[in-house]
Design a protein around this motif. Structure first.
Motif, PDB file in Angstrom:
ATOM      1  N   ARG A 404       0.877  -1.170   0.000  1.00 24.34           N
ATOM      2  CA  ARG A 404       0.000   0.000   0.000  1.00 24.34           C
ATOM      3  C   ARG A 404       0.917   1.223   0.000  1.00 24.34           C
ATOM      4  O   ARG A 404       1.511   1.577   1.022  1.00 24.34           O
ATOM      5  CB  ARG A 404      -0.929  -0.005   1.214  1.00 24.34           C
ATOM      6  CG  ARG A 404      -1.818  -1.257   1.263  1.00 24.34           C
ATOM      7  CD  ARG A 404      -2.863  -1.181   2.352  1.00 24.34           C
ATOM      8  NE  ARG A 404      -2.300  -1.048   3.679  1.00 24.34           N
ATOM      9  CZ  ARG A 404      -1.844  -2.063   4.416  1.00 24.34           C
ATOM     10  NH1 ARG A 404      -1.874  -3.297   3.935  1.00 24.34           N
ATOM     11  NH2 ARG A 404      -1.341  -1.858   5.640  1.00 24.34           N
ATOM     12  N   VAL A 405       1.038   1.845  -1.182  1.00 25.28           N
ATOM     13  CA  VAL A 405       2.038   2.888  -1.406  1.00 25.28           C
ATOM     14  C   VAL A 405       1.374   4.260  -1.276  1.00 25.28           C
ATOM     15  O   VAL A 405       0.340   4.528  -1.895  1.00 25.28           O
ATOM     16  CB  VAL A 405       2.688   2.744  -2.799  1.00 25.28           C
ATOM     17  CG1 VAL A 405       3.727   3.827  -3.017  1.00 25.28           C
ATOM     18  CG2 VAL A 405       3.305   1.353  -2.942  1.00 25.28           C
ATOM     19  N   LEU A 406       1.979   5.127  -0.483  1.00 25.02           N
ATOM     20  CA  LEU A 406       1.532   6.518  -0.357  1.00 25.02           C
ATOM     21  C   LEU A 406       2.457   7.382  -1.199  1.00 25.02           C
ATOM     22  O   LEU A 406       3.658   7.504  -0.905  1.00 25.02           O
ATOM     23  CB  LEU A 406       1.571   6.963   1.107  1.00 25.02           C
ATOM     24  CG  LEU A 406       1.238   8.435   1.362  1.00 25.02           C
ATOM     25  CD1 LEU A 406      -0.203   8.736   0.966  1.00 25.02           C
ATOM     26  CD2 LEU A 406       1.495   8.813   2.821  1.00 25.02           C
ATOM     27  N   LEU A 560      -5.403  -5.367  -0.465  1.00 22.94           N
ATOM     28  CA  LEU A 560      -5.337  -4.780  -1.795  1.00 22.94           C
ATOM     29  C   LEU A 560      -3.992  -4.104  -2.019  1.00 22.94           C
ATOM     30  O   LEU A 560      -3.406  -3.538  -1.099  1.00 22.94           O
ATOM     31  CB  LEU A 560      -6.459  -3.744  -1.976  1.00 22.94           C
ATOM     32  CG  LEU A 560      -7.900  -4.251  -1.857  1.00 22.94           C
ATOM     33  CD1 LEU A 560      -8.883  -3.087  -2.006  1.00 22.94           C
ATOM     34  CD2 LEU A 560      -8.187  -5.321  -2.914  1.00 22.94           C
ATOM     35  N   SER A 561      -3.522  -4.148  -3.255  1.00 20.64           N
ATOM     36  CA  SER A 561      -2.322  -3.404  -3.650  1.00 20.64           C
ATOM     37  C   SER A 561      -2.779  -2.034  -4.137  1.00 20.64           C
ATOM     38  O   SER A 561      -3.585  -1.946  -5.073  1.00 20.64           O
ATOM     39  CB  SER A 561      -1.576  -4.139  -4.759  1.00 20.64           C
ATOM     40  OG  SER A 561      -1.230  -5.449  -4.355  1.00 20.64           O
ATOM     41  N   ASP A 570      -0.098  12.250   7.675  1.00 18.87           N
ATOM     42  CA  ASP A 570      -0.660  11.380   8.704  1.00 18.87           C
ATOM     43  C   ASP A 570      -1.306  10.132   8.101  1.00 18.87           C
ATOM     44  O   ASP A 570      -1.614   9.169   8.815  1.00 18.87           O
ATOM     45  CB  ASP A 570      -1.681  12.141   9.554  1.00 18.87           C
ATOM     46  CG  ASP A 570      -2.814  12.707   8.711  1.00 18.87           C
ATOM     47  OD1 ASP A 570      -2.555  13.118   7.559  1.00 18.87           O
ATOM     48  OD2 ASP A 570      -3.955  12.738   9.198  1.00 18.87           O
ATOM     49  N   LEU A 571      -1.477  10.105   6.780  1.00 17.47           N
ATOM     50  CA  LEU A 571      -2.010   8.907   6.134  1.00 17.47           C
ATOM     51  C   LEU A 571      -0.965   7.802   6.038  1.00 17.47           C
ATOM     52  O   LEU A 571      -1.292   6.669   5.658  1.00 17.47           O
ATOM     53  CB  LEU A 571      -2.516   9.251   4.726  1.00 17.47           C
ATOM     54  CG  LEU A 571      -3.712  10.206   4.629  1.00 17.47           C
ATOM     55  CD1 LEU A 571      -4.093  10.418   3.169  1.00 17.47           C
ATOM     56  CD2 LEU A 571      -4.904   9.663   5.399  1.00 17.47           C
ATOM     57  N   ALA A 572       0.270   8.120   6.357  1.00 11.62           N
ATOM     58  CA  ALA A 572       1.329   7.103   6.285  1.00 11.62           C
ATOM     59  C   ALA A 572       1.033   5.911   7.188  1.00 11.62           C
ATOM     60  O   ALA A 572       1.488   4.793   6.918  1.00 11.62           O
ATOM     61  CB  ALA A 572       2.672   7.722   6.645  1.00 11.62           C
ATOM     62  N   GLN A 573       0.275   6.132   8.246  1.00 11.02           N
ATOM     63  CA  GLN A 573      -0.029   5.033   9.178  1.00 11.02           C
ATOM     64  C   GLN A 573      -0.854   3.924   8.517  1.00 11.02           C
ATOM     65  O   GLN A 573      -0.896   2.799   9.031  1.00 11.02           O
ATOM     66  CB  GLN A 573      -0.797   5.588  10.381  1.00 11.02           C
ATOM     67  CG  GLN A 573      -2.110   6.259  10.000  1.00 11.02           C
ATOM     68  CD  GLN A 573      -2.867   6.816  11.184  1.00 11.02           C
ATOM     69  OE1 GLN A 573      -3.003   6.136  12.200  1.00 11.02           O
ATOM     70  NE2 GLN A 573      -3.315   8.059  11.075  1.00 11.02           N
ATOM     71  N   TYR A 574      -1.503   4.234   7.408  1.00 10.99           N
ATOM     72  CA  TYR A 574      -2.329   3.232   6.733  1.00 10.99           C
ATOM     73  C   TYR A 574      -1.594   2.551   5.580  1.00 10.99           C
ATOM     74  O   TYR A 574      -2.198   1.762   4.864  1.00 10.99           O
ATOM     75  CB  TYR A 574      -3.602   3.887   6.175  1.00 10.99           C
ATOM     76  CG  TYR A 574      -4.423   4.620   7.206  1.00 10.99           C
ATOM     77  CD1 TYR A 574      -5.034   3.927   8.245  1.00 10.99           C
ATOM     78  CD2 TYR A 574      -4.598   5.998   7.138  1.00 10.99           C
ATOM     79  CE1 TYR A 574      -5.800   4.600   9.185  1.00 10.99           C
ATOM     80  CE2 TYR A 574      -5.363   6.674   8.070  1.00 10.99           C
ATOM     81  CZ  TYR A 574      -5.953   5.971   9.099  1.00 10.99           C
ATOM     82  OH  TYR A 574      -6.702   6.636  10.037  1.00 10.99           O
ATOM     83  N   HIS A 575      -0.308   2.835   5.398  1.00  8.73           N
ATOM     84  CA  HIS A 575       0.413   2.338   4.230  1.00  8.73           C
ATOM     85  C   HIS A 575       1.670   1.580   4.635  1.00  8.73           C
ATOM     86  O   HIS A 575       2.170   1.722   5.760  1.00  8.73           O
ATOM     87  CB  HIS A 575       0.779   3.508   3.296  1.00  8.73           C
ATOM     88  CG  HIS A 575      -0.422   4.196   2.714  1.00  8.73           C
ATOM     89  ND1 HIS A 575      -1.131   5.148   3.405  1.00  8.73           N
ATOM     90  CD2 HIS A 575      -1.032   4.038   1.510  1.00  8.73           C
ATOM     91  CE1 HIS A 575      -2.148   5.569   2.646  1.00  8.73           C
ATOM     92  NE2 HIS A 575      -2.101   4.928   1.501  1.00  8.73           N
TER      93      HIS A 575
END
Length: 592
Positions: A404-406, A560-561, A570-575
Motif C-alpha cells: 500500500r504505497v503513499l 489490496l495493492s 498522517d495517512l502514512a499510518q495506513y500504508h
C-alpha cells in the motif's frame, strides 16, 4: 463515418430526396407550360378557355405543392438519419477512447490508450476554454450542422444539375442550341467572377465557431463551479469574462453577416437579375424566328420559354452558390474528422497546432496475479502530452503485491500524472510501464465521478451496468451504501432502481468520494475477485477522519495493492510503503 453502407435508412431517404427532385422538376415543367397557355389565352381574351385552363393549372398545382413538401421532408429526414449514424459512430469512438484498446497485453504506444481528453482537446482547439466549450460543440453542434449542410449541399448540386439537364433539352428544342449556349456562357462567366471577388465564407465560419465555443466554455465553466464562484464572490469577473466572449461572438458574427450581405447582393444582382436579362435577350431571336415556323402562339411561346429560362437561371445560380454551403460543411467536417482521427489514434499533423514530442514508451498489460509485483516502471519519464517540460527524471521502481504505497510530494511534481500514465490516459515520454490487465485495475480519480442521470444502482455499478454485472445483488448494493454512509440515497431495493437526475448536483464533495469508495467496496465484496491494483487520487480529501480510517482499514483487510496520492503525511499510518517526489524530478520509494 455518416454513411458506412449503401444499405441503410440514410441511403433510402437520399433516394427519396433524389426521386422527389426529379418528380418535382417534371411537374414544374408542366406548370411552366400551363403558365404559358394561360398568358396566351389572356392575351387573346378567350375567357371560356382561360377558366378551364385555370382549373387545369389548379389541379397540377396539387402535385407541385406535394412534391415541394416531400422534398423538404425527405431533406430533413436525410439530415436526421445522417446525424444519427455519424453521432453513433462518434459515440462508439468516444466510449472506446475512455476505455482500453483491445488486442493483447502489449500495445504500441504512439497514442494514449485512453485518449478521450487528448482527442477532445485537439479537435476543439488549444486553450482551456476552447477545450471545454469547443469539445461540446464538436461532439454535438458540429455533427448537426455538418449533416444539415451536407444534405443541403447534395440538394444544391443534384437539383440544379437535373434541372439544367432536363430543361436544357426542352429549351434546345424550342430555342435552338446556339441561343442556349450564349445564355449559359453568361452564367458560367458571371459565376466564376463572383466566386473570385467574393469574400471567404469558410474562414469566417470557422472563426465564428471558435468564438461560439469560447462563449459556451465560459457558460459551462460557470455552471460547473457556480457554488464555488458564489462563495468567493467571483460573479463580477465571471460576468466580465462572459461579456468579453459574447462581444467576440457578436463582432465575428456581424462581420460574417456583413460578408454574406455583400456576397448575396453581388450574387443576386449578377446571377439573378442580370441572368434573367441575359436569358431574355438570348430568347428574343428565337421568338421571332422559331415561333412562326412551329405554328405556336408567340405569347405562349415567349412566356413558356421565359419561365423555363428563369428556372434554368435559378438552377445555375444555386449551382454556383453551392460553394458557400460546401465551405460551411467543410469547416464543421474538419473538426469532426480531427476528433475521429485522434480517437482512432491517427491524428493528422496539420490538425495539431503543437504536436507532442515523439515517445519511445511502451505500456504492457502483462503482469499477472501470480507475479510478485503489481506495477513495474523502467526508466519512465513522465510529462504532459505537449511540449512542456517533463515532470520527472527517468523512474525505475516496482510495487510489490500487497503493498500500500503513499505517493506524496509538492504540487505539480507528477503524483497524479503517474496515475495517468499507469492508466494509459497519458503516454510516458520514454521507458516501459508494466501493469496488470486493464480489467484488474481500478481507479478512484481526484474528482469523484457521478452520472448526470441514472438510478442509485447505476451509480454504484458504473462503469459496469446491470446487464454486465448480473452477480451484484440488491442486498450487496444496499450493503455497500450502508458501509459508505449513503443508505439514505436508497433505503430499499425498489429505491435502488428509481431514476434520478439530481445526484450529480445534490451530492456534496464528501458524498461523491463516499460513492466512489462504495464502488471499490462493491468490487471486493462477496465472491468477487478483488482488483489486482487500485489507484486512488486524494480519495478522502473531503471526508471526515472516521470514514477515512474505515476506508483504509477495509483496503488493508482485503490485502489490496494500492497507490494513494495524498498530501497529508498522517495517512502514512495506513500504508506499507512511501513514494516521495522531491519536486525536482526524482522520486524514491521506501518501506515504512
Amino acid at each position: 463515418l455518416a454513411m458506412p453502407s449503401y444499405r441503410s435508412k440514410t441511403t433510402a431517404w437520399f433516394a427519396v430526396l433524389s426521386l422527389g427532385l426529379c418528380v418535382r422538376l417534371a411537374v414544374s415543367v408542366k406548370v411552366s407550360s400551363e403558365v404559358g397557355v394561360l398568358g396566351s389565352l389572356l392575351a387573346k381574351r378567350e375567357w371560356n378557355q382561360l377558366f378551364k385552363r385555370q382549373l387545369t393549372y389548379a389541379i397540377w398545382a396539387v402535385p407541385a405543392a406535394a412534391t415541394t413538401a416531400l422534398q423538404k421532408y425527405s431533406r430533413e429526414q436525410s439530415a436526421l438519419c445522417l446525424r444519427d449514424q455519424l453521432q453513433h459512430t462518434l459515440h462508439e469512438s468516444l466510449g472506446a477512447a475512455a476505455g482500453d484498446a483491445p488486442g493483447g497485453p502489449s500495445v504500441d504506444c504512439q497514442q494514449p490508450l485512453r485518449s478521450l481528453s487528448l482527442a477532445l482537446s485537439v479537435a476543439a482547439g488549444s486553450g482551456p476554454d476552447a477545450s471545454r466549450g469547443g469539445a461540446v460543440n464538436v461532439c454535438a453542434a458540429d455533427p448537426r450542422a455538418f449533416c444539415a449542410a451536407s444534405v443541403e449541399l447534395y440538394e444544391a448540386l443534384t437539383k440544379p444539375l437535373v434541372e439544367v439537364t432536363l430543361l436544357s433539352i426542352k429549351l434546345s428544342m424550342m430555342m435552338g442550341p446556339g441561343q442556349l449556349v450564349r445564355c449559359y456562357s453568361f452564367f458560367i462567366a458571371a459565376g466564376c467572377w463572383t466566386r473570385f471577388v467574393g469574400p471567404s465564407i469558410a474562414t469566417m465560419t470557422t472563426t465564428v465557431a471558435a468564438a461560439e465555443a469560447e462563449l459556451l466554455g465560459q457558460h459551462s465553466h460557470l455552471a460547473e463551479y457556480a457554488e464555488e464562484i458564489a462563495m468567493i464572490g467571483g460573479g463580477l469577473p465571471e460576468a466580465t469574462a462572459m461579456q468579453t466572449a459574447l462581444a467576440a461572438v457578436t463582432s465575428r458574427t456581424e462581420r460574417l453577416q456583413l460578408q454574406r450581405f455583400g456576397s448575396d447582393s453581388l450574387d443576386g444582382y449578377v446571377l439573378r437579375h442580370l441572368g434573367i436579362l441575359s436569358a431574355f435577350t438570348a430568347m428574343l431571336p428565337a421568338v421571332f424566328a422559331a415561333a412562326p415556323s412551329t405554328g405556336i402562339d408567340p405569347t405562349e411561346y415567349f412566356l413558356t420559354s421565359l419561365h423555363l429560362l428563369v428556372n434554368v437561371g435559378m438552377a445555375c445560380k444555386d449551382l454556383v452558390l453551392s460553394h458557400k454551403i460546401a465551405a460551411a460543411a467543410s469547416a464543421h467536417a474538419k473538426r469532426i474528422q480531427t476528433l475521429y482521427a485522434t480517437l482512432e489514434g491517427h491524428p493528422q499533423p496539420s490538425d495539431i497546432a503543437a504536436p507532442p514530442p515523439p515517445s519511445s514508451a511502451q505500456l504492457t498489460r502483462s503482469l499477472r496475479r501470480a507475479d510478485g509485483c503489481v506495477l513495474r516502471l523502467t526508466d519512465v519519464v513522465i510529462g504532459p502530452p505537449d511540449h512542456s517540460t517533463a515532470l520527472t527524471a527517468p523512474l525505475t521502481l516496482a510495487v510489490p503485491r500487497g503493498a500500500r504505497v503513499l505517493a506524496c510530494g509538492p504540487n505539480g511534481c507528477g503524483k497524479s500524472s503517474l496515475l495517468r500514465v499507469v492508466l494509459g490516459v497519458w503516454l510516458a515520454r520514454s521507458g516501459e510501464v508494466a501493469t496488470p490487465p486493464a480489467a484488474d485495475v481500478l481507479a478512484l480519480p481526484q474528482r469523484a465521478y457521478v452520472l448526470s442521470t441514472g438510478s442509485v444502482e447505476a451509480q454504484l455499478l458504473y462503469p459496469a451496468t446491470r446487464a454486465s454485472a448480473p452477480t451484484a445483488s440488491d442486498a450487496e448494493l444496499l450493503e455497500a451504501l450502508q458501509w459508505a454512509g449513503l443508505d439514505h440515497l436508497a433505503p430499499s431495493a425498489a429505491a435502488l432502481r428509481t431514476p434520478r437526475s439530481d445526484l450529480s448536483t445534490s451530492l456534496s464533495g464528501g458524498e461523491r468520494q463516499r460513492l466512489a469508495a462504495a464502488r471499490l467496496y462493491l468490487a471486493c465484496c462477496g465472491a468477487r475477485v478483488p482488483p489486482t491494483l487500485v489507484l486512488l487520487d486524494e480519495p478522502t480529501s473531503a471526508c471526515e477522519p472516521s470514514f477515512e480510517a474505515q476506508l483504509f482499514a477495509f483496503i488493508a483487510a482485503k490485502k489490496l495493492s494500492t497507490i494513494v496520492v495524498a498530501h497529508r503525511m498522517d495517512l502514512a499510518q495506513y500504508h506499507t510503503h512511501e513514494l516521495v517526489f522531491d519536486g525536482r524530478g526524482d522520486a524514491v520509494m521506501r518501506k515504512l
